[in-house]
Structure formats: structure tokens, C-alpha cells
Design an enzyme around this catalytic site. Structure first.
Site, PDB file in Angstrom:
ATOM      1  CG  HIS A 217      18.315  39.296  61.097  1.00 20.39           C
ATOM      2  ND1 HIS A 217      18.378  38.199  61.902  1.00 20.39           N
ATOM      3  CD2 HIS A 217      17.066  39.355  60.597  1.00 20.39           C
ATOM      4  CE1 HIS A 217      17.193  37.617  61.906  1.00 20.39           C
ATOM      5  NE2 HIS A 217      16.384  38.285  61.120  1.00 20.39           N
ATOM      6  CG  ASP A 394      19.451  44.069  63.099  1.00 21.24           C
ATOM      7  OD1 ASP A 394      19.755  45.047  63.805  1.00 21.24           O
ATOM      8  OD2 ASP A 394      18.317  43.585  63.055  1.00 21.24           O
ATOM      9  CG  ASP A 396      17.288  46.910  62.628  1.00 21.10           C
ATOM     10  OD1 ASP A 396      17.997  47.013  63.650  1.00 21.10           O
ATOM     11  OD2 ASP A 396      16.320  46.142  62.559  1.00 21.10           O
ATOM     12  N   GLY A 400      14.860  51.998  62.304  1.00 19.83           N
ATOM     13  CA  GLY A 400      13.651  51.582  63.021  1.00 19.83           C
ATOM     14  C   GLY A 400      13.121  52.691  63.913  1.00 19.83           C
ATOM     15  CB  THR A 440      14.037  44.306  69.998  1.00 18.33           C
ATOM     16  OG1 THR A 440      14.480  43.226  69.199  1.00 18.33           O
ATOM     17  CG2 THR A 440      13.759  43.835  71.392  1.00 18.33           C
TER      18      THR A 440
END
Ligand code: ADP
Ligand code: MG
Length: 594
Positions: A217, A394, A396, A400, A440
């Protein structure tokens, strides 16, 4: 560098649509991902691979005879939502049960787990097989913490072949878990991958350096070393993998030398020239080895070596034929089952009519305003949160959170517009957040907001103690689902001090506004203090050392959001429907929709 894209945020969806179009004879797009074009003639176990996008041919490229029945496709490097997993399972299931199989990442575990609960409640047999092949991500004593990388392929292949041969669900799961327990991978990164639209790779290595122990990732290697020759690299990989030979393992190996996206096949062949003789000299027979791209990481430059120790049961499954868009082996006849045509309808709930009191509708307006404030602040902080996440994760997190809050705000606004009370507005927000954010943090925020809404209900505007109970429900859901404790360097490090301070002050007679402000300050301080911690949960854990000195991105965003939401959710003097709420940090009126 990714050069071909339109709106970067649509990249994964467009890539999936293009893929499904070109391979329309083999696959069909459904909400949440893709499934085989042909339904099985008789019930068979549906093997569903999954995870984020950016790993092609994993996962959708592996749909077909002898391999996966479907793929659940998340955004780039982010877990698909529980809703996506559920929808793909419903489309693929043919009466013999479903098994989700994926790499061991917290977001995937939670989302596939929640989808499984929902399927089981409907009477569908469902199991999960996690892949944990990356030997660099945790020591042998903690294999259950290891992440899944290119070993995904071996495990999927073996399960897919077993299901194709008619094995029942329990047997497919047993064989998948056995394959995983006999699979080990080690890799190296030479250059980080670049998100579509980003200016720079997620990580950079100094000239003539390589990162050993890559993630898929965009996580950098666990430690950097001088760039070795191909011979030295092959030696390093083989030595590390054979040092982890499973007890009682046989002498026949499935081997994958996997390119990560922009490493040339010719380079892989050069490396193979070292790897293969070393393994043969160690007494092994190499069974149908694969050299190529099977699990990639966008345009990352890097390579990994995977070994699976085969036995009499696994070998025929490894060598069995397969026919998928990206991978063919032997001569697999196309399925004879009926061609399935139309799209499966999204399994989401249809908009309903809400029953709520005026009082609760008034507070629902404040919830919408609070979400608006969170959205503004997350948009402003997107890049910074992404940069923090790129240090050891990673990269993001900013993206996200923005996707999540945008979807949540839209859903909350729509629900409030249809007369929803505060509880239903927060539930709609939570479900939309979980569905669109991925990752997550997305599943945790989504589940937390839903629990908050369930706690508040639609009957009244919360008193201070009810608000405290809602906050507690939010926190309990997140800690129950994510299993992180304070000190693990996650959002829980900011959340728990917030909740404790708020509950304590609420019980001691402080005004709602004062209690929330003080609690938010505690959360901000606690989030900053995570900089000195080593992450013990989440994607940053394998790169714990690199993370020291940077605060946890999830804790940082949580403290920011709680700070800006306070003036709306916890105004002094409990809310009066339709009345603007006094605001310390923003002039936006609350209750605008009520
Ligand atoms: P991902 O890690 O899947 O890429 P994000 O980058 O959006 O998701 O979120 C990362 C954040 O999620 C971390 O900074 C951390 O605060 C939080 N996190 C990770 N694992 C857990 C967990 N088990 N419990 C609570 N929070 C977690
Ligand atoms: Mg992340």
C-alpha cells in the site's frame, strides 16, 4: 507516475468499469465489485477475494474458473466497505456458502467481518480466510499480526481450485488456512508509488538504496539498505524465507517472483536466475513457478519472493487449471452455467419516512451543522493528514476522511430534509461514512457515528447526560471493533481522554459547552502527545520506528473534528428547535435545517 486519469477521486471506479467492459465475457460489474459472468450450474462455494484497488491483477483480475467467484473492490489501497462486501456476496452466492479471503489489515478485517455478520443473519454460511504471509511485518512468534502481500495469490489460487473441484465450505476454508500457514513472502522497494493526481511518490529512497520488507500500500520498506546486485538480492530473499521453513514442511515449492508495478519482467528474470538455483540447491523441487505481476502496488518499483511449501493435498490445487482475465493456467473449460446479465440492485435500504419529535429534529439540525464544520476542517487538513499517514502508513488518511465526511454530510442533510430525528441523522451519516471512506478510520468513524445515533434516538433533544452517553457509545463501539487501547498510537488515544473528561465534567455540573471545550482540549493535547509513541495497531505498526516523532493521523483528525463540532453539539442551554447555536469557532448557524 500515474499519468492517465480524469478526476483522481474517480480513478478506482473508472478503472473497474473499464476492466469489466473489456472482459465482459468473463466478468460482470455489480455494486461493490465484480463477479463471474457465468453462474455455476450447480451450487458451489463462492470464493470472494478483496481489498483496495491499485493491486491489479489482484483482485478483480483473478475472477474466473478455478480462481475467484468475485472480487470486492475498494478505493485505492482502502478496504471496501461492509456494504460492498455484502452486496458482492449476495451477487456471487449460489447456495453453498461464501468465503471472503483477503490480506490481514484492520479495515478489511472489520468490514468483511461486519458483512459476514449480516450474511449469517440471513442464513448464508460465511467464513473469512486471512492472508498473513509477509515475514517482515511481525516476528514468527506473532504470525497472526503479519500483513498479507503477494502470498494472497497462492492462497486465493488454492481455495479457488478447491471450490471449483466441489469442496464444501469447511474444506475450502481449511485448505486456504493451511496454504496460508505454509506461505512466506519477503520483498524490496526501489521507488514508492504515486497516487493518481499526486505530485510525488508516497516515499522516496536515496540514490542506490532499497527498502527491505515492502508493503503493498505504498508503505516503504522496514529498513533501508544499499542497493545490492541481483545475486545478492536473491540470496537475501532466499535466506530470509528458508529461515522460516515451517516445521515438517515437504520439499516441493510453489514460488512466485512478483513485480510491484513498474519493475520490468526482464529484471525479474535476472533475479530468478539466482533464486531458482538457490532453492534447487537447498533440495527443493519448484512446481509451476510464476514470475510476473500478480499483486502490485500502483506504479511502485519493487519485487517480492513468495514460497508456499506444498503437500499432496495442496499441490494439485496449485497446479489446477484457471481461466481469468489476468491469469491463465492449463486448460480450464468455461463454466457451463447460465450467463447472468443485469446488474444486481444495490442492497442498501430504500429511503423511508422518519418518525421523530420536533425536539429531536431540532437537534438533528445541529448534528448536520456539526458535520458541516467537520467537513470544512477536514478539507482544509486533507493534505497534512495524508502526509502524516505517509510517514509510516499508506498516505490515504486525509483522502479517506474527506470521502467519509463528504458522504456523511450529504446523507445527514438528506435524512434531516426528510424529517429524520437526531438519532437517524447520525445513523445515516455513519453508514454513508463507512460505505464511502474505506480504510480503518472509515469503518471506525462510521460504526461510531451509528452507535452515537442509536444512543440518542429520535425522541428528544439530548440532555447533557444523554449526550455523554452518546459519546460513550461512540467510543465503546470504536474500541470494541478496533480493539486498540490507549498507548497503541491510534485515534483511541485522543478519544478516551475526550470521553473521560466529558463524562466527568458532565457529572460534576459543568455547562455542556464548558465540558465539551475542556474535553476537546484534552483530546488535542493527547493527540499531539502520540508523536512520542510507537504504533501497536494499524498499518503503521510494522514501521513503528519511522512513526516516532509524528503524531498519529487518526488521533489528530479526531481531535480536530471534536473541537469544531463542540459549539453545535454541546451548546450551553439545551437546544431550542430552530434557534441558532452560539458558536465559538465558526459563524455557521446550527439548526439551519430544523
Ligand atoms: P488505513 O490505516 O486503513 O489506511 P486510515 O489511514 O484512514 O486507514 O486511518 C489510519 C488511522 O486509523 C490511524 O492513524 C489510527 O488512528 C486509526 N487506527 C488504525 N487501526 C486502529 C484500531 N485498531 N483502532 C482504532 N484506530 C485505529
Ligand atoms: Mg492510511
Amino acid at each position: 507516475m500515474t499519468k492517465i486519469f480524469n478526476d483522481p477521486s474517480e480513478f478506482a471506479e473508472e478503472a473497474l468499469a473499464g476492466f469489466c467492459d473489456v472482459h465482459s465475457g468473463l466478468v460482470r460489474q455489480v455494486p461493490g465489485g465484480a463477479v463471474r459472468r457465468h453462474r455455476p450450474a450447480t451450487p458451489k462455494v463462492a470464493v470472494l477475494a478483496g481489498g483496495g484497488s491499485g493491486h491489479y491483477p489482484a483482485f478483480a483480475g483473478l475472477i474466473g474458473t478455478g480462481l475467484a467467484d468475485g472480487a470486492v473492490v475498494g478505493n485505492i489501497f482502502t478496504s471496501p466497505s461492509a456494504q460492498q462486501a455484502y452486496a458482492v456476496a449476495k451477487a456471487a452466492e449460489s447456495g453453498a456458502g461464501v468465503v471472503f479471503t483477503y490480506g490481514n489489515y484492520a479495515g478489511d478485517v472489520m468490514n468483511f467481518g461486519m458483512a459476514s455478520e449480516r450474511l449469517a443473519a440471513e442464513g448464508i454460511q460465511v467464513e473469512n480466510v486471512l492472508v498473513t504471509d509477509d515475514i517482515a511485518s511481525a516476528p514468527p512468534s506473532e504470525t497472526e499480526k503479519r500483513r498479507g502481500i503477494a502470498g494472497d495469490f497462492t492462497v486465493f489460487k488454492i481455495m479457488g481450485a478447491a471450490a471449483e473441484a466441489g469442496a464444501d465450505l469447511a474444506d475450502v476454508v481449511r485448505l486456504g488456512r493451511k496454504a496460508n500457514s505454509l506461505t512466506r513472502t519477503i520483498g524490496s522497494a526501489f521507488r514508492g508509488c504515486t497516487f493518481p493526481g499526486a505530485d510525488a511518490p508516497l516515499f522516496a529512497l536515496r540514490d542506490k538504496q532499497m527498502g527491505l520488507g515492502l508493503g503493498i500500500h505504498g508503505e516503504p520498506g522496514l529498513f533501508d539498505t544499499d542497493l545490492p546486485s541481483a545475486n545478492e538480492l536473491g540470496q537475501e530473499f532466499v535466506t530470509r524465507l528458508l529461515a522460516e521453513t515451517p516445521e515438517g514442511a515437504g520439499d516441493r515449492l510453489a514460488v512466485i517472483l512478483n513485480g510491484l508495478g513498474s519493475t520490468k519482467h526482464e529484471e525479474l528474470f535476472v533475479l530468478w536466475l539466482t533464486v531458482a538455483p538457490l532453492l534447487r540447491d537447498a533440495g527443493y523441487t519448484l512446481v509451476m513457478p510464476e514470475v510476473g505481476e500478480l499483486v502490485t502496488s500502483l506504479d511502485m518499483s519493487g519485487v517480492s519472493l513468495t514460497i508456499t511449501w506444498l503437500d499432496d493435498e495442496l499441490e494439485p490445487l496449485w497446479t489446477a487449471p484457471a481461466e481469468t482475465p489476468a491469469y491463465r493456467r492449463g486448460n480450464a473449460a468455461l463454466q457451463s452455467g447460465a450467463v447472468s446479465g443485469g446488474e444486481t440492485s444495490d442492497a442498501g435500504d430504500a429511503p423511508g419516512v422518519f418518525e421523530a419529535t420536533e425536539d429531536s429534529r431540532g437537534y438533528a439540525g445541529r448534528c448536520v451543522s456539526a458535520l458541516d464544520a467537520a467537513r470544512d476542517c477536514l478539507h482544509a487538513a486533507e493534505t497534512r493528514l495524508g502526509d502524516m499517514d505517509a510517514i509510516a502508513g499508506d498516505g490515504d488518511h486525509g483522502r479517506g476522511m474527506v470521502r467519509g465526511v463528504d458522504a456523511a454530510t450529504a446523507a445527514a442533510t438528506a435524512a434531516a430534509g426528510r424529517g429524520a430525528g437526531a438519532g437517524s441523522v447520525l445513523i445515516a451519516a455513519g453508514d454513508a461514512w463507512a460505505d464511502k471512506a474505506g480504510g480503518t478510520s472509515g469503518v471506525l468513524w462510521g460504526a461510531g457515528l451509528r452507535a452515537f445515533g442509536e444512543s440518542l434516538g429520535d425522541q428528544r433533544s439530548p440532555e447533557l447526560k444523554e449526550l455523554a452517553a452518546g459519546v460513550r457509545a461512540f467510543t465503546d463501539r470504536i474500541t470494541c471493533l478496533g480493539k486498540a487501547e490507549p498507548g497503541d498510537k491510534t485515534m483511541v488515544d485522543a478519544l478516551v481522554p475526550f470521553t473521560e473528561t466529558f463524562s466527568r465534567l458532565a457529572a460534576s455540573g459543568a455547562s455542556p459547552r464548558q465540558a465539551w471545550e475542556d474535553a476537546a482540549l484534552e483530546a488535542t493535547t493527547a493527540a499531539e502527545a502520540t508523536a512520542s509513541l510507537r504504533p501497536l495497531k494499524g498499518r503503521a505498526r510494522p514501521l513503528a520506528e519511522k512513526s516516532i516523532g509524528t503524531a498519529d493521523p487518526g488521533a489528530t483528525s479526531l481531535a480536530m473534528i471534536f473541537t469544531v463540532m463542540g459549539p453545535f453539539l454541546a451548546a450551553s442551554g439545551q437546544p431550542v428547535p430552530g434557534q441558532p447555536v452560539p458558536s465559538a469557532t465558526t459563524s455557521q448557524p446550527a439548526g439551519a435545517l430544523s
